[in-house]
Design an enzyme around this catalytic site. Structure first.
Site, mmCIF file in Angstrom:
data_model
loop_
_atom_site.group_PDB
_atom_site.id
_atom_site.type_symbol
_atom_site.label_atom_id
_atom_site.label_comp_id
_atom_site.label_asym_id
_atom_site.label_seq_id
_atom_site.Cartn_x
_atom_site.Cartn_y
_atom_site.Cartn_z
ATOM 1 N N ARG A 123 0.813 -1.217 0.000
ATOM 2 C CA ARG A 123 0.000 0.000 0.000
ATOM 3 C C ARG A 123 0.844 1.264 0.000
ATOM 4 O O ARG A 123 0.515 2.234 -0.687
ATOM 5 C CB ARG A 123 -0.964 -0.029 1.190
ATOM 6 C CG ARG A 123 -1.850 1.214 1.336
ATOM 7 C CD ARG A 123 -2.464 1.682 0.028
ATOM 8 N NE ARG A 123 -3.185 0.634 -0.687
ATOM 9 C CZ ARG A 123 -3.564 0.731 -1.942
ATOM 10 N NH1 ARG A 123 -3.262 1.809 -2.656
ATOM 11 N NH2 ARG A 123 -4.217 -0.249 -2.532
ATOM 12 N N LYS A 128 2.099 24.504 -3.076
ATOM 13 C CA LYS A 128 0.775 23.931 -2.784
ATOM 14 C C LYS A 128 0.865 22.409 -2.883
ATOM 15 O O LYS A 128 0.402 21.788 -3.831
ATOM 16 C CB LYS A 128 -0.267 24.491 -3.742
ATOM 17 C CG LYS A 128 -0.480 25.995 -3.584
ATOM 18 C CD LYS A 128 -1.456 26.541 -4.605
ATOM 19 C CE LYS A 128 -1.614 28.047 -4.461
ATOM 20 N NZ LYS A 128 -2.507 28.625 -5.494
ATOM 21 N N LYS A 175 5.469 38.569 -1.748
ATOM 22 C CA LYS A 175 4.137 38.530 -2.323
ATOM 23 C C LYS A 175 3.321 39.731 -1.838
ATOM 24 O O LYS A 175 3.816 40.577 -1.082
ATOM 25 C CB LYS A 175 3.454 37.205 -1.981
ATOM 26 C CG LYS A 175 4.267 35.986 -2.435
ATOM 27 C CD LYS A 175 3.449 34.727 -2.440
ATOM 28 C CE LYS A 175 2.483 34.713 -3.607
ATOM 29 N NZ LYS A 175 1.783 33.408 -3.732
ATOM 30 N N GLU A 231 6.387 39.921 -6.360
ATOM 31 C CA GLU A 231 5.091 39.801 -7.018
ATOM 32 C C GLU A 231 4.565 41.185 -7.373
ATOM 33 O O GLU A 231 4.613 42.110 -6.556
ATOM 34 C CB GLU A 231 4.105 39.098 -6.082
ATOM 35 C CG GLU A 231 2.712 38.942 -6.652
ATOM 36 C CD GLU A 231 1.774 38.241 -5.691
ATOM 37 O OE1 GLU A 231 1.899 37.007 -5.567
ATOM 38 O OE2 GLU A 231 0.938 38.920 -5.065
ATOM 39 N N ASP A 267 1.193 38.666 -11.365
ATOM 40 C CA ASP A 267 0.139 37.933 -10.671
ATOM 41 C C ASP A 267 -1.248 38.316 -11.160
ATOM 42 O O ASP A 267 -1.634 39.494 -11.118
ATOM 43 C CB ASP A 267 0.239 38.194 -9.168
ATOM 44 C CG ASP A 267 -0.767 37.382 -8.378
ATOM 45 O OD1 ASP A 267 -0.753 36.143 -8.517
ATOM 46 O OD2 ASP A 267 -1.561 37.983 -7.638
#
Length: 286
Positions: A103, A138, A170, A203, A225
């Site tokens: 597994r 992410k 950012k 950004e 962005d």
């Protein structure tokens, strides 16, 4: 293995140790109870869906780390295109060891192959441009190493691995710092004070912000962005090759080609790792 700084023998071994502890704990009692300890067996990794295979080398390491007496024969290479019915590897040895590791190996390989397959599909869409496809942070907690490895196997590039290996200023950093110029100056001073040699990406959300970054300078990359195509093309012309440009923000399979054709150098797509369907793979006894 690919020459990736985060892929060390130590880091892979530690990942396998943690994963086995989570899944096996004190023992795989199903196998221990039903299979004689000396029973030998053989199994094959069956590919049941077309795609890009990833995780074969990891599978071999999992088998061998759990039971060094297992004999593993890799029949394909990571990054190979596969079709339903292909066999990725065979393993022979103690039957209970094969069952106990089954597994974990499938969980890793199914997800890694799904990511590699999706990355390859999207990379092909922009192959006619100079833009390169990149991943993001992410990722699944405690599985980032394998997910970023899979992106590379699928033909993509890794963005920064984590918060510590690159500075990315950012929108929230810029707003809290009091603007782009203050954020850049504070960052450069911090890096000097702490003797850190890190790339800096900023950004930008508007052409005015792009102009401000160009005026301040001292950075390595500019992120565009959530810009529309027309604004993005104007930003590419404005920067004129002075800094590499990364497009980011809500880019999908439907918009990827148009973004690439705006002339950016990189396109980051979070969906490579957080919106992926696993490839159908199974381990079958022979």
């Amino acid at each position: 293995m690919k020459n990736l700084p985060y892929l060390t023998e130590s880091s892979i071994r530690q990942f396998i140790e943690r994963a086995l502890l989570e899944d096996v704990g004190p023992g795989d009692y199903s196998s221990l109870a039903s299979i004689p300890n000396d029973r030998k067996g053989q199994a094959q990794l069956l590919i049941k869906e077309d795609g890009i295979i990833a995780g074969l080398q990891l599978a071999e390491k999992i088998f061998k780390q759990f039971d060094s007496t297992l004999e593993v024969n890799l029949l394909l290479e990571d990054g190979d295109a596969v079709k339903s019915g292909d066999v990725g590897l065979t393993v022979k040895g103690k039957a209970s060891s094969i069952l106990t590791t089954e597994r974990l190996i499938l969980n890793c390989m199914q997800r890694m192959s799904g990511i590699a397959t999706k990355t390859n599909q999207l990379a092909q869409l922009i192959a006619h441009t100079k833009a390169k496809l990149m991943d993001t942070r992410k990722t699944t907690p405690n599985f980032r190493m394998m997910e970023k490895w899979a992106v590379v196997l699928g033909g993509g590039l890794n963005h920064r691995y984590a918060l510590y290996d690159m500075v990315m200023l950012k929108d929230n950093h810029i707003d809290f710092a009091g603007g782009i110029e203050k954020a850049i100056h504070a960052t450069k001073q911090y890096l000097r004070d702490n003797r850190l040699h890190l790339k800096i990406e900023v950004e930008t959300r508007t052409l005015e912000e792009v102009e401000e970054v160009l005026r301040v300078g001292g950075i390595d990359y500019i992120m565009l962005d959530n810009m529309d195509y027309d604004t993005m093309r104007k930003a590419v012309n404005l920067v004129d090759g002075r800094f590499p440009l990364e497009a980011s923000g809500g880019i999908t399979e439907l918009t990827l080609k148009d973004v690439a054709e705006c002339g950016v150098d990189y396109i980051s797509v979070g969906a490579l790792t957080h919106q992926v369907k696993s490839l159908d793979i199974s381990l079958k006894a022979i």
